[in-house]
Design a protein around this motif. Structure first.
Motif, PDB file in Angstrom:
ATOM      1  N   GLY A   1      25.955 -33.340  39.080  1.00 24.95           N
ATOM      2  CA  GLY A   1      24.581 -32.463  38.675  1.00 24.95           C
ATOM      3  C   GLY A   1      25.069 -31.128  37.608  1.00 24.95           C
ATOM      4  N   LEU A   2      26.031 -30.847  37.405  1.00 19.65           N
ATOM      5  CA  LEU A   2      26.665 -29.583  36.969  1.00 19.65           C
ATOM      6  C   LEU A   2      27.917 -29.862  35.709  1.00 19.65           C
ATOM      7  N   SER A   3      27.332 -28.785  34.267  1.00 18.79           N
ATOM      8  CA  SER A   3      28.561 -29.123  33.567  1.00 18.79           C
ATOM      9  C   SER A   3      29.695 -28.304  34.199  1.00 18.79           C
ATOM     10  N   VAL A   4      31.126 -28.927  33.064  1.00 18.31           N
ATOM     11  CA  VAL A   4      31.823 -27.727  33.818  1.00 18.31           C
ATOM     12  C   VAL A   4      32.005 -26.314  33.552  1.00 18.31           C
ATOM     13  N   ALA A   5      31.043 -25.628  32.420  1.00 16.93           N
ATOM     14  CA  ALA A   5      30.824 -24.197  31.884  1.00 16.93           C
ATOM     15  C   ALA A   5      29.966 -23.985  32.938  1.00 16.93           C
ATOM     16  N   ASP A   6      28.616 -24.615  34.328  1.00 18.78           N
ATOM     17  CA  ASP A   6      27.693 -24.263  34.318  1.00 18.78           C
ATOM     18  C   ASP A   6      28.621 -24.265  36.046  1.00 18.78           C
ATOM     19  N   ILE A   7      29.592 -25.048  36.463  1.00 17.08           N
ATOM     20  CA  ILE A   7      30.296 -24.133  38.049  1.00 17.08           C
ATOM     21  C   ILE A   7      31.771 -23.161  37.473  1.00 17.08           C
ATOM     22  N   ALA A   8      31.783 -23.169  36.447  1.00 17.25           N
ATOM     23  CA  ALA A   8      32.210 -21.793  35.643  1.00 17.25           C
ATOM     24  C   ALA A   8      31.283 -20.672  36.395  1.00 17.25           C
ATOM     25  N   GLN A   9      30.841 -20.525  35.709  1.00 16.70           N
ATOM     26  CA  GLN A   9      29.134 -19.588  35.794  1.00 16.70           C
ATOM     27  C   GLN A   9      29.238 -19.184  37.102  1.00 16.70           C
TER      28      GLN A   9
ATOM     29  N   LYS B   1      21.539 -27.497  44.352  1.00 17.73           N
ATOM     30  CA  LYS B   1      21.191 -27.966  43.983  1.00 17.73           C
ATOM     31  C   LYS B   1      21.125 -29.600  43.657  1.00 17.73           C
ATOM     32  N   VAL B   2      22.381 -29.903  44.006  1.00 14.26           N
ATOM     33  CA  VAL B   2      23.736 -30.688  43.837  1.00 14.26           C
ATOM     34  C   VAL B   2      23.260 -31.907  44.882  1.00 14.26           C
ATOM     35  N   PRO B   3      22.779 -32.924  44.716  1.00 11.87           N
ATOM     36  CA  PRO B   3      22.655 -33.756  46.171  1.00 11.87           C
ATOM     37  C   PRO B   3      24.164 -33.813  46.789  1.00 11.87           C
ATOM     38  N   GLY B   4      23.938 -34.041  48.081  1.00 10.36           N
ATOM     39  CA  GLY B   4      24.920 -34.021  48.981  1.00 10.36           C
ATOM     40  C   GLY B   4      25.261 -32.841  49.521  1.00 10.36           C
ATOM     41  N   ILE B   5      25.410 -32.001  48.525  1.00 13.27           N
ATOM     42  CA  ILE B   5      26.377 -30.260  48.521  1.00 13.27           C
ATOM     43  C   ILE B   5      24.731 -29.499  49.206  1.00 13.27           C
ATOM     44  N   GLY B   6      25.478 -29.187  50.335  1.00 12.03           N
ATOM     45  CA  GLY B   6      24.619 -28.354  51.654  1.00 12.03           C
ATOM     46  C   GLY B   6      25.038 -27.027  51.456  1.00 12.03           C
ATOM     47  N   LYS B   7      24.822 -25.715  52.292  1.00 11.42           N
ATOM     48  CA  LYS B   7      24.989 -24.392  52.432  1.00 11.42           C
ATOM     49  C   LYS B   7      26.722 -24.247  52.017  1.00 11.42           C
TER      50      LYS B   7
ATOM     51  N   ILE C   1      39.632 -29.017  48.140  1.00  8.78           N
ATOM     52  CA  ILE C   1      39.108 -28.703  49.069  1.00  8.78           C
ATOM     53  C   ILE C   1      39.156 -29.438  50.295  1.00  8.78           C
ATOM     54  N   SER C   2      39.325 -28.893  50.953  1.00 13.25           N
ATOM     55  CA  SER C   2      39.304 -29.655  52.136  1.00 13.25           C
ATOM     56  C   SER C   2      38.160 -29.826  52.964  1.00 13.25           C
ATOM     57  N   GLY C   3      37.339 -31.460  52.602  1.00 13.85           N
ATOM     58  CA  GLY C   3      36.172 -31.957  52.901  1.00 13.85           C
ATOM     59  C   GLY C   3      35.523 -32.587  51.104  1.00 13.85           C
ATOM     60  N   VAL C   4      36.430 -32.065  50.726  1.00 20.49           N
ATOM     61  CA  VAL C   4      35.487 -32.821  49.287  1.00 20.49           C
ATOM     62  C   VAL C   4      36.126 -33.850  48.612  1.00 20.49           C
ATOM     63  N   GLY C   5      35.791 -34.859  48.939  1.00 22.01           N
ATOM     64  CA  GLY C   5      36.428 -36.259  48.283  1.00 22.01           C
ATOM     65  C   GLY C   5      36.102 -36.361  46.886  1.00 22.01           C
ATOM     66  N   PRO C   6      36.566 -37.937  45.563  1.00 22.91           N
ATOM     67  CA  PRO C   6      35.793 -37.982  44.854  1.00 22.91           C
ATOM     68  C   PRO C   6      34.578 -38.252  44.544  1.00 22.91           C
ATOM     69  N   ARG C   7      33.795 -38.716  45.885  1.00 23.55           N
ATOM     70  CA  ARG C   7      32.375 -39.185  45.212  1.00 23.55           C
ATOM     71  C   ARG C   7      31.646 -37.584  45.274  1.00 23.55           C
ATOM     72  N   THR C   8      32.200 -36.751  46.509  1.00 22.37           N
ATOM     73  CA  THR C   8      31.409 -35.228  46.100  1.00 22.37           C
ATOM     74  C   THR C   8      31.895 -34.639  45.369  1.00 22.37           C
TER      75      THR C   8
ATOM     76  N   GLU D   1      29.859 -22.568  49.356  1.00 28.65           N
ATOM     77  CA  GLU D   1      29.319 -22.176  49.966  1.00 28.65           C
ATOM     78  C   GLU D   1      31.461 -22.187  49.760  1.00 28.65           C
ATOM     79  N   ARG D   2      32.082 -22.591  51.118  1.00 27.37           N
ATOM     80  CA  ARG D   2      33.695 -23.479  51.095  1.00 27.37           C
ATOM     81  C   ARG D   2      34.298 -23.889  49.422  1.00 27.37           C
ATOM     82  N   LEU D   3      33.512 -24.002  48.713  1.00 29.74           N
ATOM     83  CA  LEU D   3      33.948 -24.148  46.922  1.00 29.74           C
ATOM     84  C   LEU D   3      33.394 -23.280  46.313  1.00 29.74           C
ATOM     85  N   LEU D   4      32.659 -22.406  46.300  1.00 34.15           N
ATOM     86  CA  LEU D   4      33.008 -21.012  45.647  1.00 34.15           C
ATOM     87  C   LEU D   4      33.635 -20.318  45.925  1.00 34.15           C
ATOM     88  N   LEU D   5      34.402 -20.245  47.321  1.00 33.86           N
ATOM     89  CA  LEU D   5      35.393 -19.540  48.109  1.00 33.86           C
ATOM     90  C   LEU D   5      36.642 -20.130  47.134  1.00 33.86           C
TER      91      LEU D   5
END
Length: 191
Positions: A92-100, A112-118, A78-85, A122-126
């Motif tokens: 901050g979240l398990s794979v199952a939590d991310i999937a949900q 709720k994850v540090p370093g992730i803004g609104k 995803i554009s703007g998301v590097g390995p650190r993010t 939204e871009r991650l979800l999309l």
């Protein structure tokens, strides 16, 4: 290039660990979910890895499971998301939590994850829609037997989406064989 490391865990300093593989020590960055499940120092450890080569560094990222590594790989695409993010998200979240969160399009969980803004959430979800949530949700809910899992995998390999493949499995008899199941599922999908 380096897909897996197995050796002695010689140092743990979050988020980095040192794995000694026959006299060669590999520094590996791991998400906290993996870190908490590591054995004690001096014990044998096995980590799946992802090797990142940049102009200024070569970094190994380690994961306890294939699901974590695959989620990491999807995140860094995803554009703007590097390995650190990506590591922060997996810490901050398990794979199952991310999937949900992806399935429900719930940005509040990701914020709720540090370093992730609104906006980033939204871009991650999309971007992850149909990639992470569908894999875990549809595939695991429907594929109850090994044969059905093989049929689902074959349909996805043929280019059908996870949703389409999972929907076609619902119409199949529970005791169908793999080859016959693929034929019946393809007939159902082409109607």
């Amino acid at each position: 290039m380096i897909g897996k490391l197995t050796g002695l865990l010689t140092d743990k300093n979050p988020p980095q660990v040192l794995v000694d593989c026959n006299g060669v020590g590999y520094e590996v960055d791991v998400p906290m979910s993996t870190f908490y499940n590591l054995p004690g120092v001096g014990e044998k450890v096995s980590l799946l890895t992802h090797f990142v080569v940049r102009e200024d560094a070569q970094i190994l990222y380690g994961f306890a499971s294939g699901g974590e590594r695959e989620a990491f790989r999807q995140l860094i695409k995803i554009s703007g998301v590097g390995p650190r993010t990506a590591l922060a998200v997996l810490s901050g979240l398990s794979v199952a939590d991310i999937a949900q969160a992806v399935t429900a399009q719930d940005s509040a969980r990701l914020v709720k994850v540090p370093g992730i803004g609104k906006k980033t959430a939204e871009r991650l979800l999309l971007e992850l829609k149909g990639k992470i949530g569908a894999d875990l949700g549809a595939a695991n809910a429907v594929a109850t037997s090994d044969a059905q899992a093989d049929i689902l995998q074959a349909l996805v390999a043929l280019g059908y989406s996870d949703k389409e493949a999972a929907a076609s499995l619902k119409s199949l008899p529970k005791d169908v064989g793999v080859s016959e199941g693929i034929k019946q599922a393809l007939k159902a999908l082409t109607k």
